[in-house]
Design an enzyme around this catalytic site. Structure first.
Site, PDB file in Angstrom:
ATOM      1  CB  THR B  43      47.642  45.332  47.009  1.00 33.77           C
ATOM      2  OG1 THR B  43      47.856  43.949  47.263  1.00 33.77           O
ATOM      3  CG2 THR B  43      48.153  46.169  48.160  1.00 33.77           C
ATOM      4  CD  GLU B  76      41.818  43.137  38.908  1.00 33.01           C
ATOM      5  OE1 GLU B  76      42.176  42.502  37.877  1.00 33.01           O
ATOM      6  OE2 GLU B  76      42.543  43.281  39.911  1.00 33.01           O
ATOM      7  NE  ARG B 126      48.875  48.756  42.940  1.00 29.28           N
ATOM      8  CZ  ARG B 126      49.025  47.435  42.823  1.00 29.28           C
ATOM      9  NH1 ARG B 126      48.206  46.615  43.436  1.00 29.28           N
ATOM     10  NH2 ARG B 126      49.998  46.942  42.091  1.00 29.28           N
ATOM     11  CG  ASN B1022      52.188  39.247  45.915  1.00 29.76           C
ATOM     12  OD1 ASN B1022      53.141  39.211  46.697  1.00 29.76           O
ATOM     13  ND2 ASN B1022      51.859  40.339  45.255  1.00 29.76           N
TER      14      ASN B1022
END
Lengths: 336, 1203
Positions: B43, B76, B126, B1022
């Site tokens: 996210t 990642e 973020r 999630n």
């Protein structure tokens, strides 16, 4: 000269009176082709169930909207999207088209609806897909103590009228035996637009699982004794209603089909016998029928059709109430 | 954005407008300009990967006519490695990421830049987790990469995310320097706005084919062998490192050239720095990201009033171009205020400030600047973690910049009453002309409000000359979450990247919100208020709380009501009131004629829903058709009449912290909390969910003691600890409400005891899992069970009283309970309650069970994911203390490192134990030999033993207090460690199977006494259902849309291979007892343990009410064999592996079809489904036969017993 087995049903010219009714056997092109090669005269495809289609569509939509835009880390729901989910209707219509393409014999589609709109909607689609005729597979289990028999009957008639108004292919109606006055209902169904009556629908019956204490649906292949119920009612209805009559449930042998013809059935529909015996069973039945007709010097099936209905049988009383009394009497005296 | 002359625009090809969000805007270009995309969900960047995956599945080509390969990696770090390799292989390659994900890419980013490999990473910027995790936006992630040698290009809006994606791609190919293209997470990534979209031709126009070929020609190719990635030494490394300088030096000019070429094509001209404002400005703000647009709109309003202010928007942050900065800066500037959306504790200033400061100073020194003395430069922080940044705040910064004694370092947007850094600002600042329509919508996630609003933005954008913008705010709960939609409509483009504060349209889609929240606080005078109300126009007034009436009267609001819930129900739409209210919105606004609007809504319905089937379209259309007739204006009285006020959010007896701080957050007023209100190190009190009475259930389970067989299954499976069992004595019933139900408790150990099953009516989510598992049925009415779902409203008053009384009954003495039994475990108090997990969550019953068994002595290391969110997301958290003040101590480090994090906890604990034991030995004469020996030799294998040890420690502490020497003080600090503790490492399959597997494996190999609970939902739950290596064959998930083609990794088998690891595979719904036993055994085992727990998830697409009973089907099918591998058993000379479930007894395909993740494929690709189901069945059969062989296994692996 061999007797002529050909007949007509819903205005369709059939080579013989044997028709495969809705079953897994009529659900794919390969087994349909096998049936045709074995001599079946027409096929009724498995039913398109409006309730199932709509349930699945609504469930799929709910699934794809579940959790959407609720939580900032997973806003787009939990499943990748596809172009089209409403495949059951499409698959059915493709099935109709494929069957038409693969077979030379008539293809009758079958529809089970739940709403008036649904019946009409899907009937139209089936017609567009090229079915030669449509069988409406109607069953309403009445559970409302305030709904009269007449109310229920009106619902049958209403939807037959609605579908008739929308489609131009011949229409047959498959019903159950539980009307107070089957002849009255049969006449009314015909007045509403049914060109054929299919007797009778076999319902799934609930059973009880003693371990889980749950109600479980069951379905059994029809036994040979199941033939007797429609045999009687076709015998009664023959000549009373201006419609073609199809017998279904309990036809297992060539002899059964001959009996059906004698009481007045235009066609004999089979599922259990084919599931048990395979496509080749048709060939055997036809051969048996041919032999019997020849041996008994009939020229054709048409000649015998309805020769033992309530109006033509030597002992018509056997079709009506006395039949039950007589059996009871016999039983009692046996036990004495 | 500044436009060149109309002429240039006129020559450009016809432009199409599109309504998209920032993620789609960026991904659309990235997808079309690359050949390989290596991705991993995080996210707020996940949608970029998901869209790319979706496009690839649909066969959408890139601009060269090929379908890019999209590959999901295990982390990642893995994605970055793959990108690196793919770039070396000569393919055009990209990825999407954010936050921690970007940080994991840093090592490869150094490599990629060092090797001059052209690539663009698209980053939805973020917050990086520090004292807390935050999924929201700021620049702390991208700033952490600024030393890697990557160019950094910032986008400020959705349009720019589209444009800069292409500019970055063109520039990287021409410069060979890789680019981070970033835009603000959520604010830009999730804002829906209208953009002029770039066609494939535009992209081809911008991409230099020669540069693409040059990249390809540098690829690794055995026909032209080279070597890259050498090891260099002191002799040449330095020089070689400097060899790349010309490439970096060239970047600014290349970017500007690309920007100019872009302007030539599209009419949208960007510069490295774009200045907007008074040409003779004296105060200038330098800023990048969406905040720049906020400052721009502020500047416009201020300049209109004659003020000399301006804003300098930074596009290319790295390489920083001082000359371009100075050239763009007005010569008249006196104070430059640099705003950074990040924090660098200890730095002289944040990164942008430093670069601007140095550049201005140096340019002044070299004489390149037009001023002789460097203007004053001050720097501030704003907008961390998506904190609102408004025009009023921007105006506040200008005001500060004007002061002679302006703060050199400051913050804006918060109240810093600790270090006094924050500047004040005039909240009533007028930012100029208002947008024509500013609409706020309050809805529930489940009611479709956001979806309808996105659709409204699209309708207006696509079918009218108006511009439209949508931004959506969500709360932190996974079930029953509130959404707030901010929609603006205007004749001009809308670039306001801040929330609506003065709405002239407010819609409340859930009536009950009025009783809890300040829904009308942001309503402008005279605004229209649309309320979904079960009460009609004549009766609604009397049902409004006083505060709402007051706002309506004071602000002269125009109130309309519609019973959208009834209309939706009538149309067969269930809770989805969205299309009904959307239609009402159009009816009450003048955006378009209502008939046109209805046509457009229906067209959108057809577009969205036709793929599901006609019935879905028809029902939604029916909702639209029923809306207008049900909409009524309310004749509002002149005065407030209601005596009822909004409900208090927390009870009056809640602790001080909850009253002062938690309650503010719950009331959506957390923005008002000053710095001093917050803990300095991220430490929070536990057990706060008990004060948040969300009361979201419609039906709750009601106990019938006549039927109950005391099996305790209901309490065991409850995901929210909202139904509990308690065993007590008759004397405890004094003062019980009449409605409190009890029954005799059948137990030999506890004769004469009573028991009850009690629901927490305001904490239950109504999932009905408890009722589904209840085996006790009435003999005379089989559907009636020992607990039954009944309407909450009918029972609420009585059950609230019952619950309060239930809590007052003392908890049972733990030492009297056989905790490793089902019933015994449920007699213990859960120390994990009322989490914000999804209704019916399959993970939380395990967490709760562990908390019951060992919660009072438990340390938890929790991997990032669902369990860290429902376990630790503010405002309220579910981990709690018992009556002695003991309870789980919980911490979350990261996603990837959780096993190591927990291992560290164990090491620290062992160090404490070692210290304590050696001090007890050393001090035994002082503390008493008997006590010392007892402390050192205590048997703590039972609850009674642990309790006894705790008493000894209390005694010890008393003795130590009296002695008070340096040694005794040392011992006192660690004496608690002498009582047995339990370290639990918890997380989901994304962590355990993928990103954290290396660490998990290492922790298992450590031999240390750790307990690992893997809550296996078989998917990244999630972040929205992406496939993990736990995803089974044949299941559809994001990134494996065609059904997973490979089998699930057998984590248990890997763990067992060590021999000395306790391994259990459990499914709590299939075999309650086995689960309880496995957790107890794992805890008791003095070595590494792992429990792999099947966790039903909404991402499986099943009716979550059957969450538990469905697990039984899966076990029966052999899909999830239950087993325990216990090295201790091996040592006893028996077979250590024990199968706890029976051989497969039903076909998997039959069970699988109950889950949409399999069923979907059977619909869209029946042949593929059938094939995969056959293979899945072979997986099952094969695994079962292998496991059967394991049961014969003789194995004795020594393990080191901890002291």
């Amino acid at each position: 000269m061999a007797a002529d087995l050909s007949t007509t049903y819903l205005g369709l010219e059939l080579a013989n009176p044997l028709v495969a009714s809705s079953s897994p056997m009529t659900g794919n092109v390969d087994s349909l082709k096998a049936l045709e090669e074995a001599g079946i005269a027409a096929v009724v495809l498995p039913s398109l169930y409006e309730e199932q289609i709509e349930h699945e569509a609504l469930e799929m939509q709910r699934l794809y909207e579940f959790g959407v835009d609720s939580f900032a880390e997973s806003l787009s729901g939990y499943f990748p999207e596809f172009e089209d989910y409403s495949t059951r209707t499409e698959a059915y219509l493709v099935g109709v088209r494929d069957a038409k393409e693969a077979l030379d014999i008539p293809v009758i589609a079958s529809l089970n609806g739940t709403t008036r709109g649904g019946w009409v909607h899907y009937a139209r689609k089936i017609e567009e897909a090229g079915a030669d005729a449509l069988e409406l597979n109607v069953y309403l289990i009445p559970t409302d103590p305030y709904a009269s028999g007449r109310d229920i009957e009106e619902r049958y008639l209403d939807l037959v009228r609605a579908v008739k108004a929308e489609v131009s292919i011949p229409l047959a109606v498959k019903v159950g035996p539980y009307f107070s006055s089957p002849p009255f209902m049969a006449r009314e169904l015909v007045d509403a637009g049914a060109q054929g009556l299919v007797l009778f629908n076999r319902f799934y019956q609930p059973d009880i699982d003693l371990e889980t204490l749950e109600v479980v649906p069951t379905v059994n292949l029809s036994p040979r004794t199941a033939l007797l119920l429609p045999l009687r009612w076709i015998g009664i209805l023959k000549g009373m209603v201006h419609a073609d009559l199809a017998i279904t449930s309990g036809v297992h042998t060539g002899e059964d089909a001959l009996k059906a013809a004698l009481v007045g059935a235009d066609v004999s529909m089979m599922a259990a016998a084919l599931l048990r015996g395979g496509a080749s069973h048709v060939t055997r039945m036809l051969s048996d029928m041919q032999t019997w007709l020849d041996e008994h010097e009939y020229e054709s099936i048409t000649q015998m059709k309805g020769s033992m209905s309530i109006g033509t049988a030597p002992n018509p009383d056997a079709f009506v109430r006395a039949n039950y009394m007589k059996m009871l009497t016999t039983y009692t005296s046996k036990g004495a | 954005m500044t436009l060149t002359e109309d002429a240039a625009r006129a020559e450009a090809p016809t432009r199409t407008m599109e309504t998209v969000d920032g993620n789609q805007a960026a991904a659309s270009v990235a997808y079309r300009t690359n050949e390989v995309l290596a991705i991993y969900p995080i996210t707020p960047s996940s949608p970029m990967g998901e869209l790319s995956d979706d496009w690839a599945n649909k066969g959408k080509p890139n601009v060269w006519g090929n379908v890019p390969t999209v590959v999901e990696m295990q982390s990642e770090a893995g994605a970055a490695g793959t990108v690196h390799g793919s770039l070396q292989g000569g393919a055009l390659t990209s990825t999407f990421t954010a936050s921690q994900g970007l940080l994991l890419m840093i090592p490869n980013m150094y490599k990629i830049a060092g090797e001059l490999l052209p690539a663009v990473f698209h980053v939805a910027a973020r917050t990086v987790a520090t004292h807390a995790l935050s999924i929201f936006g700021d620049h702390s992630d991208v700033m952490a990469t600024r030393a890697t040698g990557w160019a950094m290009l910032s986008s400020n809006s959705v349009q720019e995310a589209h444009d800069m994606a292409l500019i970055a791609q063109a520039a990287t190919l021409e410069s060979r320097v890789p680019f981070v293209h970033f835009f603000d997470g959520f604010r830009t990534s999730h804002e829906v706005n209208m953009i002029e979209s770039l066609s494939d031709d535009d992209i081809r126009f911008m991409i230099d084919d020669a540069a693409v070929l040059a990249h390809r020609n540098r690829r690794m190719d055995p026909d032209r062998p080279v070597l890259r990635g050498t090891a260099q030494n002191a002799d040449v490394f330095f020089q070689a490192r400097e060899a790349c300088n010309p490439f970096h030096d060239a970047v600014p000019d290349i970017v500007q050239r690309v920007m100019d070429r872009f302007a030539e094509r599209t009419g949208r001209q960007y510069h490295l720095f774009d200045y907007v404002g008074a040409p003779d400005a004296t105060e200038v703000i330098v800023i990048m990201g969406s905040g720049a647009e906020t400052v721009e709109s502020t500047v416009e309003a201020m300049v209109d009033k004659g003020e000399k202010v301006g804003v300098l928007k930074v596009r290319l942050f790295r390489p920083f171009a001082p000359e371009a900065l100075i050239a763009a800066m007005p010569a008249t500037v006196q104070t430059v205020a640099v705003l950074d959306r990040t924090k660098e504790p200890g730095a002289v200033g944040e990164p942008l400030l430093q670069d601007v400061f140095v550049s201005m100073g140096e340019q002044t020194q070299t004489g390149a600047a037009s001023w002789t003395e460097t203007p004053r430069v001050i720097g501030g922080r704003y907008g961390l973690s998506s904190k609102e940044f408004t025009p009023a705040m921007a105006a506040g910064v200008f005001a500060e910049a004007r002061k002679d004694d302006a703060k050199r370092r400051f913050t804006v947007g918060i109240v810093d009453d600790v270090t006094g850094l924050s500047i004040d600002y005039d909240r009533s600042f007028d930012s100029g002309p208002k947008k024509r329509l500013r609409a706020l919508f309050y809805g529930l996630g489940a009611d479709g409000t956001v979806g309808a609003n996105k659709n409204t933005v699209k309708i207006i954008g696509d079918t009218t000359p108006l511009y439209a913008q949508g931004y959506f705010v969500y709360d932190s709960k996974k079930s029953g979450a509130m959404t707030t939609s901010h929609l603006r409509f205007d004749d001009d483009p809308i670039e306001a990247p801040y929330l609506i504060e003065d709405a002239n349209f407010v819609a409340c889609h859930q009536f009950d919100f009025l009783n809890k929240l300040d829904i009308l606080g942001k309503a402008h005078r005279g605004a229209t208020f649309l309320l979904n109300s079960p009460y009609g126009p004549d009766e609604v007034w009397d049902h409004l709380p006083r505060e709402v009436q007051q706002d309506i009267v004071d602000k002269e609001l125009v109130l309309h009501v519609v019973d959208a819930t009834a209309v939706a129900r009538e149309a067969g739409l269930g809770q989805r009131v969205n299309t009904v209210l959307q239609t009402c919105f159009f009816a009450l606004t003048d955006l378009m004629p209502i008939d046109d609007a209805i046509g457009a809504i229906k067209a959108a319905i057809t577009k969205s829903y036709a793929k599901f089937g006609d019935v879905v379209v028809e029902r939604n259309n029916a909702g639209v058709d029923g809306a207008i007739a049900a909409l009524h204006e309310v004749s509002v009285p002149d005065a407030v009449t209601s005596q009822r006020t909004r409900r208090a959010l927390v009870p009056a007896d809640a602790p001080d912290f909850v009253q002062r701080i938690t309650a503010m957050m719950m009331a959506d007023q957390g923005d008002l909390l000053p710095v001093s209100a917050l803990p300095v190190d991220g430490t929070f009190p536990t057990g706060t969910t008990q004060y948040e009475k969300r009361s979201i259930a419609v039906e709750i389970p009601i106990f019938d003691p006549e039927i109950c067989i005391e099996c305790a299954k209901c309490a065991l499976v409850c995901p929210h600890a909202a139904i509990r069992l308690k065993v007590f004595e008759e004397g405890d019933l004094d003062g019980a409400p009449e409605s409190f139900k009890v029954k005799p408790f059948r137990s030999r150990d506890l004769p004469d005891a009573l028991m009850t099953i009690q629901v927490a009516p305001d904490d239950c989510t109504g999932c009905s899992v408890c009722v589904d598992v209840c085996p006790a049925k009435s003999k005379s009415e089989v559907k009636h069970k020992a607990i039954n779902m009944e309407p909450k409203e009918e029972h609420l008053a009585a059950e609230r009283a019952n619950w309060d009384f239930f809590l007052s009954i003392p908890e049972i003495d733990r030492s009297k309970v056989r905790a490793d039994t089902l019933k015994g475990s449920q007699m213990l108090e859960p120390l994990f309650e009322f989490s914000g997990a999804c209704s019916g969550c399959g993970e939380t019953p395990y967490v709760k069970l562990v908390s019951q068994l060992v919660g009072d002595r438990m340390l938890v290391a929790n991997a990032t994911g669902c369990s860290s969110i429902y376990g630790g997301n503010l405002p309220t958290t579910p981990w709690k203390k018992d009556e002695h003040g003991r309870g789980p101590v919980w911490a979350n480090s990261l996603f990837e490192d959780n096993a190591e994090f927990g291992l560290g906890m164990r090491l620290a604990l062992d160090a404490e134990i070692s210290e304590a034991r050696s001090l007890v030995s050393d001090l035994s004469s002082d503390i008493g030999g008997e006590l010392a020996t007892a402390l050192l030799e205590a048997d703590q294998t039972t609850e009674a033993g642990i309790e006894e040890q705790r008493r000894r420690i209390a005694l010890l502490d008393d003795v130590l207090d009296d002695l008070d020497t340096p040694e005794t003080r040392r011992l006192k600090a660690v004496s608690g460690a002498l009582a047995r503790k339990s370290v639990w490492i918890m997380g989901g399959d994304g962590w355990a199977y993928d990103i954290g597997f290396g660490g998990l494996d290492h922790a298992l190999a450590s031999g240390l006494n750790i307990n690992i609970l893997v809550m296996d939902t078989e998917v990244y739950s999630n972040t929205g259902g992406q496939a993990s290596k736990a995803t089974p064959r044949g299941a559809v998930a994001k990134f494996t849309a065609g059904g997973k083609r490979t089998g699930k990794k057998d984590l248990g088998q890997i763990a067992m291979s060590y021999g000395n690891v306790y391994v259990a595979q459990v499914a709590i719904g299939a075999n309650n007892m086995q689960t309880v036993k496995a957790i107890a055994e794992a805890e008791a085992y003095d070595g590494p343990s792992v429990v792999i727990a099947y966790s039903t998830c909404i991402a499986h697409g099943i009716d979550m009410a059957t969450s538990m009973t469905h697990q039984k089907d899966l076990v029966d099918a052999g899909y999830w064999p239950l087993y325990r591998y216990d090295p201790r058993v091996g040592e006893e000379g028996k077979h250590p592996f024990r199968l706890d479930s029976r051989p497969p007894s039903r076909p998997f395909a039959e069970v699988a079809l109950k889950e949409a993740r399999y069923a979907v494929l059977s619909k869209v690709n029946p042949d593929g489904h059938e094939r995969l189901m056959e293979e899945a069945q072979r997986d099952i059969d094969d695994r079962w036969s292998l496991y059967e062989e394991f049961t014969e296994l003789d194995r004795i692996q020594p393990y080191e017993e901890a002291e």
